[in-house]
Structures are given as C-alpha cells and as structure tokens.
Write an enzyme that holds these catalytic residues in place. Sequence first.
Site, PDB file in Angstrom:
ATOM      1  N   ASP A  98      42.914 -30.271  22.535  1.00 50.52           N
ATOM      2  CA  ASP A  98      43.328 -31.644  22.243  1.00 50.52           C
ATOM      3  C   ASP A  98      43.700 -32.403  23.512  1.00 50.52           C
ATOM      4  OD1 ASP A  98      42.943 -30.857  19.719  1.00 50.52           O
ATOM      5  OD2 ASP A  98      45.029 -31.062  19.047  1.00 50.52           O
ATOM      6  N   ALA A  99      44.340 -31.693  24.455  1.00 55.84           N
ATOM      7  CA  ALA A  99      44.825 -32.357  25.669  1.00 55.84           C
ATOM      8  C   ALA A  99      43.654 -32.910  26.481  1.00 55.84           C
ATOM      9  CB  ALA A  99      45.635 -31.380  26.509  1.00 55.84           C
ATOM     10  N   TYR A 113      40.765 -33.870  25.231  1.00 56.76           N
ATOM     11  CA  TYR A 113      40.293 -35.047  24.497  1.00 56.76           C
ATOM     12  C   TYR A 113      41.161 -36.261  24.861  1.00 56.76           C
ATOM     13  CZ  TYR A 113      39.012 -38.165  20.678  1.00 56.76           C
ATOM     14  OH  TYR A 113      38.588 -39.242  19.957  1.00 56.76           O
ATOM     15  N   ASP A 114      42.470 -36.051  24.838  1.00 56.40           N
ATOM     16  CA  ASP A 114      43.393 -37.137  25.150  1.00 56.40           C
ATOM     17  C   ASP A 114      43.152 -37.687  26.557  1.00 56.40           C
ATOM     18  OD1 ASP A 114      44.475 -36.762  22.688  1.00 56.40           O
ATOM     19  OD2 ASP A 114      46.196 -35.587  23.393  1.00 56.40           O
ATOM     20  N   SER A 145      26.069 -48.713 -10.513  1.00 54.82           N
ATOM     21  CA  SER A 145      27.032 -47.702 -10.965  1.00 54.82           C
ATOM     22  C   SER A 145      26.259 -46.601 -11.687  1.00 54.82           C
ATOM     23  CB  SER A 145      28.084 -48.335 -11.852  1.00 54.82           C
ATOM     24  OG  SER A 145      27.460 -48.927 -12.954  1.00 54.82           O
ATOM     25  N   LEU A 146      26.974 -45.641 -12.198  1.00 53.89           N
ATOM     26  CA  LEU A 146      26.316 -44.504 -12.848  1.00 53.89           C
ATOM     27  C   LEU A 146      26.681 -44.476 -14.322  1.00 53.89           C
ATOM     28  CD1 LEU A 146      27.178 -41.725 -10.230  1.00 53.89           C
ATOM     29  CD2 LEU A 146      24.893 -42.599 -10.715  1.00 53.89           C
ATOM     30  N   GLU A 149      25.834 -32.995  -7.190  1.00 57.77           N
ATOM     31  CA  GLU A 149      26.854 -33.345  -6.186  1.00 57.77           C
ATOM     32  C   GLU A 149      28.221 -33.462  -6.853  1.00 57.77           C
ATOM     33  OE1 GLU A 149      25.700 -37.047  -4.398  1.00 57.77           O
ATOM     34  OE2 GLU A 149      23.706 -36.339  -3.870  1.00 57.77           O
ATOM     35  N   LYS A 209      31.423 -35.458  -7.881  1.00 62.19           N
ATOM     36  CA  LYS A 209      31.717 -36.891  -8.037  1.00 62.19           C
ATOM     37  C   LYS A 209      33.106 -37.136  -7.475  1.00 62.19           C
ATOM     38  CE  LYS A 209      31.403 -40.830 -11.122  1.00 62.19           C
ATOM     39  NZ  LYS A 209      32.569 -41.550 -10.641  1.00 62.19           N
ATOM     40  N   GLU A 217      31.467 -42.299  -0.252  1.00 62.99           N
ATOM     41  CA  GLU A 217      32.757 -42.475  -0.893  1.00 62.99           C
ATOM     42  C   GLU A 217      33.857 -42.249   0.137  1.00 62.99           C
ATOM     43  OE1 GLU A 217      32.322 -43.202  -4.045  1.00 62.99           O
ATOM     44  OE2 GLU A 217      34.169 -42.762  -5.157  1.00 62.99           O
ATOM     45  N   TYR A 263      26.466 -40.098   0.564  1.00 60.75           N
ATOM     46  CA  TYR A 263      25.630 -39.515  -0.482  1.00 60.75           C
ATOM     47  C   TYR A 263      24.382 -40.318  -0.832  1.00 60.75           C
ATOM     48  CZ  TYR A 263      28.893 -42.445  -3.262  1.00 60.75           C
ATOM     49  OH  TYR A 263      29.682 -43.455  -3.749  1.00 60.75           O
ATOM     50  N   CYS A 303      76.775 -27.006 -19.977  1.00 61.74           N
ATOM     51  CA  CYS A 303      75.497 -26.321 -20.155  1.00 61.74           C
ATOM     52  C   CYS A 303      75.082 -26.359 -21.630  1.00 61.74           C
ATOM     53  CB  CYS A 303      75.619 -24.872 -19.675  1.00 61.74           C
ATOM     54  SG  CYS A 303      74.162 -23.886 -20.057  1.00 61.74           S
ATOM     55  N   CYS A 357      74.486 -24.975 -14.084  1.00 59.84           N
ATOM     56  CA  CYS A 357      75.446 -24.324 -14.969  1.00 59.84           C
ATOM     57  C   CYS A 357      76.235 -23.340 -14.113  1.00 59.84           C
ATOM     58  CB  CYS A 357      74.706 -23.594 -16.084  1.00 59.84           C
ATOM     59  SG  CYS A 357      75.699 -22.344 -16.916  1.00 59.84           S
ATOM     60  N   CYS A 396      75.837 -16.872 -18.811  1.00 64.43           N
ATOM     61  CA  CYS A 396      75.060 -17.851 -19.580  1.00 64.43           C
ATOM     62  C   CYS A 396      73.789 -17.162 -20.070  1.00 64.43           C
ATOM     63  CB  CYS A 396      74.701 -19.048 -18.700  1.00 64.43           C
ATOM     64  SG  CYS A 396      73.478 -20.138 -19.449  1.00 64.43           S
TER      65      CYS A 396
HETATM   66  S1  IVH Z   1      25.710 -42.302  -6.244  1.00 63.04           S
HETATM   67  C1  IVH Z   1      23.098 -45.347  -8.025  1.00 63.04           C
HETATM   68  N1  IVH Z   1      27.054 -40.108  -5.725  1.00 63.04           N
HETATM   69  O1  IVH Z   1      30.736 -43.091  -8.626  1.00 63.04           O
HETATM   70  C2  IVH Z   1      24.026 -44.274  -7.612  1.00 63.04           C
HETATM   71  N2  IVH Z   1      28.241 -41.990  -6.549  1.00 63.04           N
HETATM   72  O2  IVH Z   1      30.021 -44.518 -11.150  1.00 63.04           O
HETATM   73  C3  IVH Z   1      25.182 -44.803  -6.912  1.00 63.04           C
HETATM   74  N3  IVH Z   1      30.658 -41.620  -6.765  1.00 63.04           N
HETATM   75  O3  IVH Z   1      30.344 -46.330  -7.392  1.00 63.04           O
HETATM   76  C4  IVH Z   1      26.265 -43.867  -6.670  1.00 63.04           C
HETATM   77  N4  IVH Z   1      30.662 -39.552  -6.021  1.00 63.04           N
HETATM   78  O4  IVH Z   1      31.989 -44.757  -6.187  1.00 63.04           O
HETATM   79  C5  IVH Z   1      27.118 -41.380  -6.165  1.00 63.04           C
HETATM   80  N5  IVH Z   1      28.105 -38.111  -5.191  1.00 63.04           N
HETATM   81  C6  IVH Z   1      28.169 -39.381  -5.624  1.00 63.04           C
HETATM   82  C7  IVH Z   1      29.389 -39.990  -6.011  1.00 63.04           C
HETATM   83  C8  IVH Z   1      29.384 -41.304  -6.478  1.00 63.04           C
HETATM   84  C9  IVH Z   1      31.405 -40.554  -6.469  1.00 63.04           C
HETATM   85  C10 IVH Z   1      31.184 -42.892  -7.319  1.00 63.04           C
HETATM   86  C11 IVH Z   1      30.791 -44.125  -6.548  1.00 63.04           C
HETATM   87  C12 IVH Z   1      30.053 -44.982  -7.531  1.00 63.04           C
HETATM   88  C13 IVH Z   1      30.533 -44.477  -8.843  1.00 63.04           C
HETATM   89  C14 IVH Z   1      29.485 -44.703  -9.907  1.00 63.04           C
END
Ligand code: IVH
Length: 706
Positions: A32-33, A35-36, A81-82, A112, A114, A182, A234, A417, A435, A441
């Site tokens: 670490d030193a 790096y610093d 979203s999923l 993967e 989540k 994420e 991801y 108690c 107690c 007790c």
């Molecule tokens: S893929 C179209 N992979 O889940 C696919 N999302 O409900 C887009 N999330 O907004 C997302 N782990 O915040 C993907 N391994 C992963 C994830 C992931 C968490 C979250 C992410 C996304 C939400 C969707």
Amino acid sequence: MSAAAKRAAELRRQLEEHNYRYYVLDAPTIPDAEYDRLFRELQELEAQHPELRLPDSPTQRVGGAPLKEFAPVIHRLPMQSLNNCFSEEELQDFDRRVREGLGLERVEYVAEPKLDGLAVSLTYENGVLAQGATRGDGETGEDITANLRTIRVVPLSLRDPGPGTRDSGKSGVPKVIEVRGEVYLPRAGFEKMNKEAAARGEKVFVNPRNAAAGSLRQLDPKMTAQRPLALYAYQVGFHQGWTPPKTHAETLAQLRAWGFPVSDLIEVVEGYEGCLDYYRRMEERRAKLGFDIDGVVYKLNDLAGRDELGSVSRAPRWAIAHKFPAEEALTVVENIEFQISRTGALNPVARLKPVFVGGANVSNATLHNLDEIERKDVRIGDTVIVRRAGDVIPEVKGVVLEQRPPHARHAKVPTHCPVCGAEVERAEGDVNARCTNGLSCPAQLHGALQHFVSRRAMDIEGLGEKLLAQLIERGLVHSPVDIYKLGAEQLAGLDRMGEKSAENVIAAIEHSRDSRFERFLYALGIPDVGETTARDLARHFGTLDALEVAALGDLATESDESVKPKDRYPQLRKVPDVGPVVASHICHFFNEPRNRDTIAALLDPRQGGIRWPAPRAAVQGALSGKTLVITGTLAGMSRDEAAALIESHGGKVSGSVSAKTDYLLAGEAAGSKLAKAEKLGVAVIDLDGLRALMKVGPQMDANKRK
Ligand code: IVH
C-alpha cells in the site's frame, strides 16, 4: 510531449493497473505504501501542471466539486427492465416461449446473480470514461459521472482493447461503448458505514440497496467517494466501432478483459433444468455471499437469437429474472416482550402480526437488546421491516416512521424478572437490563444448563431442552451440580423417558466427568467467554486456581482511580483477544461467591466429580513458535483434528489471520481468510504442505525454497 506529461501518463497507467489488481482481482502486487507514494507523485505533478489533471486521472477518484443538480441523460438505447418469475412452472413457460420463438429443442442460457443494487450506464469514448448515468425511467436517467468516477472498480479507461475490437480503427478501442452494470454496496461496507453513522448520531440505512442509492445520488462526489461502493458489469448497451461477439458469455469475457469486474458466479447452463439447478445452488449460497442478491437472471446466450425474439413492453423476451422469496417484509409490532437469557439479560422480542418472509411465516423477531430498541425507536403499534435471511433468527431492522399510529407506545422494561420475579437492574453502559437472581431464576437456570450440557461444553448427550425443563420444573435440578446427582430411577419417572433412555443419559453424564479444562471453562457460561477465549485462558493459566487468583487480583484494578484504564486487568489481558469487557466479566464471575461454590461442588469428587488432565508442558516440535490459521474444508480431517495435530507438533492455532500468522492451512471453499492471507503475503499450505512442515520443520522448508 513534455517530460512531465509523459511521467503523468505513466503514473496514471501504473496507478490504474494497481487499482485494478487490488480492487477487481483482489491480488495486489505492490505494498500500500508504494501505491501511496506513486499517488502523491501524480498529485504533485498535477498541482504543478494543472493542464495534466485529466478527468480519467486516478486522483479524480476522491471526488470533484459539488453539483447543484444532476443533468438529465437520454439513453441512446433504452435501459429495459426484466420480467420476473417466481416458480418452476413460470420458468418452464419462459423456456418454452424462447424455444418456440427460435424453433429450437434446447437453449443455452447464461445464468447470473441478480444483484440488489442500482443499474447504471457507463459510456466510454475512445476508451475513456465519458459519461455515467442512472437508469431513471429507462428512457432518461441522471448524469452521475462525477460520482461513478469515485468507485474504485469502475475503469476510468479501458484496459486491453481485446479481440472483439477489430474494426474500431487504428487505436484498437471501440469509438463508443456503453457498459451496463449494477452498483451495489457489499455487506461489510454497509455495516461499517452504518456503524460510523450511528457513532456520529446520524440516521442509519435500512439495507445496502438504499445505502447504495443514497450514496450514488450525492450532489457532492466527495461524499460518494467515502462510501465503499462496488460494481458488477453485465451487459453492453449502445456501441459504435465495435463488432459484438456471437454470445453473451463472450461479451462478458470481453468486459473482463477491458477491466470491468464481472461476477465469477456467472455460468453457462442448458435448458430450464440447468437454470433451476443454478437457482437452487445460488439460493443456498445467498446468505454467505458478501453482498445481497434478490434472485438470478437467465439470459439467452446466443446474441442473434436475442434480436429474433425482441422485446414486449420494455422487457426483453430473451431474459427473465427468477426471484428468491423476499428476505424483508413489512408488518406490525403487536407487543414487545422480554425473554431471559442464560446470563440474565432481558432480551426484547417483538411479537408480530404474522408475515411470510424469507420463505417462512414469522411472528416473532429479535430486537437484540435495549440499546437497539432505543436506537431504532421501535414502539408497539409500529409498522416495521422484518428480515429473515437463511437460517438466521428473524430480526426487526427498522421502523417505517411515516406509518406510526398515534397510539404507538414504548415497550415497558419490567422492573422485575417476568419469570422469577426478582429485581431487574441495568448497569451503566450495559446494553441490557438483567435479572439479578442468577441460577435461582428458572429461566437463567434453563439457559445455563442447556449451555452446560451442549456438545462443545460438557457434551452430555440426551439431556435435551425439554428434559431439562422438566427437571427444573419438578425441582430435581437447581444447579449444574445436581445433574451429577441424578439417578436412573428419577429420570425414568419423567414424561417420555423409558428405562433404557434413562440409563443412556446417566451413562452420558458419567462419561462427561472426564473433561478438559477449556471445555469446563466454556461450560461455566461466563458472559462473552466463547470457546476460543476459554481455550486461550486455559492455555495461558494452565490451572483453574491460577486463573481465579489472576481474576481476583485484576478485579482490584477495576475501580482503582489511580490506575489508568489501559492498565486495568493486567493479568487477564495478557491472554490473546481478552479486552477490558471480557476481563471485567471474568473478574466478576469469580468474585461471585455463588459461582465459586458451584465450581467447588462440580469438582468435588463426592459431588460433580469433574476432572481433567493436568496441563502438559509446552510441546516442542517442528512447529514450535509458529502460528497457524485453519480455513475451509480439509480432505479427510476435521478442523479440530488438524488443530490437535498442529498443537502436538508445538504449533499454535489462531482464529484469525494477521501479520503474525506464519501459515494458513487452507482446504476446499476457503473464503475471506484466504483472501486476507494472500493480501498479507502469508504462506498458504494444504494438508500435504502441513505434513511436510511437520516432518522437516519450517526452517528447513524455507531453506529448500531458496
Ligand atoms: S440485465 C434487459 N443482469 O435488475 C436486461 N439486470 O429488473 C437488463 N439487475 O434494472 C438488465 N442484476 O438493475 C441484468 N445480472 C443482471 C442484473 C440485473 C441485477 C437489475 C438491474 C435491472 C433490473 C431489471
């Protein structure tokens, strides 16, 4: 280029390389030193030549100037979203839809974790981080570039351009690439952050996700820089001047090569069976991961197939999130009651309106102690967040203050108690009220006896919780000593006790008389004296008399104003890991006449008759003077056996890795201890390595390596 500019570029490159090794690979190559030192050199150069202070300089990770507000960012490709599924049937339906859509028999998925954090988008132009944004509503997010820069694992520029970049021009770097991932807060960082906030009297966050969200939306990047945020990448979003590979798995490999952290829990699986198997394995590992996940995600591995399937209403048809049962839920506190622990502490328990959480119905949750009730300000009638993770006892995490009804009232701490009626006291600085009745007790007695007979204490098999409760209720047992006075006829007269089982219990009691000093010490149930401390005390003092003399001697220093706090308990504190709190407990335990009488009776050959072998002189052997730590699952040997083996060769076994550790004996699935040992440069060995050491001794071994 001037010499200064050249040096600055070289320093930036080196520092980012070390950053990557430290934070992403968890395998630093310089101290670490050092790096610093490099970091300070760059800082000084940039101070002398401000034009060299580029946004992708590692010095900018500490956070720039505060903002007034976040600018909007329109995503060039929407951040979708999923869709979710919660059952095997729904997963099967998803797989069927994918197979039918593609006209395939079997499909390969990338599975993967989540991550329970916040989705972010990181755009690199000519390999340099140009913009970072939140997901927002998927169409428009917020510009949080300055904050994202402070996260150590976020590459400020792409490493190795990698093989997937062939048509990106001379430089070998995509012209534009948007990486999605994420941002999350590892649990350890979350706990540390909350502890510090509590110490400053500030509000604590209810979970790592909220803490991560709060940290990312700080207008002052210097604040974000102090939060231990992390990222897993991801997905790739918008790109220009880059030809994507054929599969998602290859995309992830490319992200890794560019320097992004990609979870190593990710796997390629086949069919919905492969998905389900992954889900079950992750569910088992979930509690032991260093961060929160709320499910797993399955994504079609073949990227061309993704285009074929397309999306419906802002969620792709080619991916699905398979959610775990929620670990947190809201419910109402109907009452707060107190349970008496074996040390007399009044442990507050919230009686809840039953709620389904973490895969089970929960109607009781611990509030830990009085300090916690006060800190979280939990009242009867409050709506609270209940958490049940894995097999851990459900706990009340916090109050939803907005939903506090006018009739909410404080828990009343009993003055007596609830079990034995004796007076309750709360000493200054104690997080609990207690107690004062000791083993008189019944609740304390029951807890103390359960601990006394437990496997790692006196190990009396067959004396279970229910049997002990009966013995206490019938007045047959008033202290651990009475256990040794029981006869088979007395036991046989109890509910659900046959003659044969009664005899077995008596035999187990008899057998337990031959014990070991450390087991006996642990069995006594001195507050805060766990197995390790008991073992260390036993080793250090050798005999009970020596320990008692030290404890009573040290007690005199406790209330002596002329002794500085750091000089109190001088004898006990020579023992590893014994601090002032534990030392004080030990002193008071031995100072209590009732405890001394109990010990005397337990050792009296006409009563308890417990005995153990006299301490052996320290063993001299190949491992003398060496400290080892054991971690992971050893092949064909328990950790206790390994510890005994090490000690029989003169070595010392310690519970935690530090700079003083000589060797880490690591088995399968070694975790944080292994990482720490590697970080500290402690030699890591397996069982064969240990056997070799015991044969030749570490000295010769060291010579051999040279
Ligand atoms: S893929 C179209 N992979 O889940 C696919 N999302 O409900 C887009 N999330 O907004 C997302 N782990 O915040 C993907 N391994 C992963 C994830 C992931 C968490 C979250 C992410 C996304 C939400 C969707």
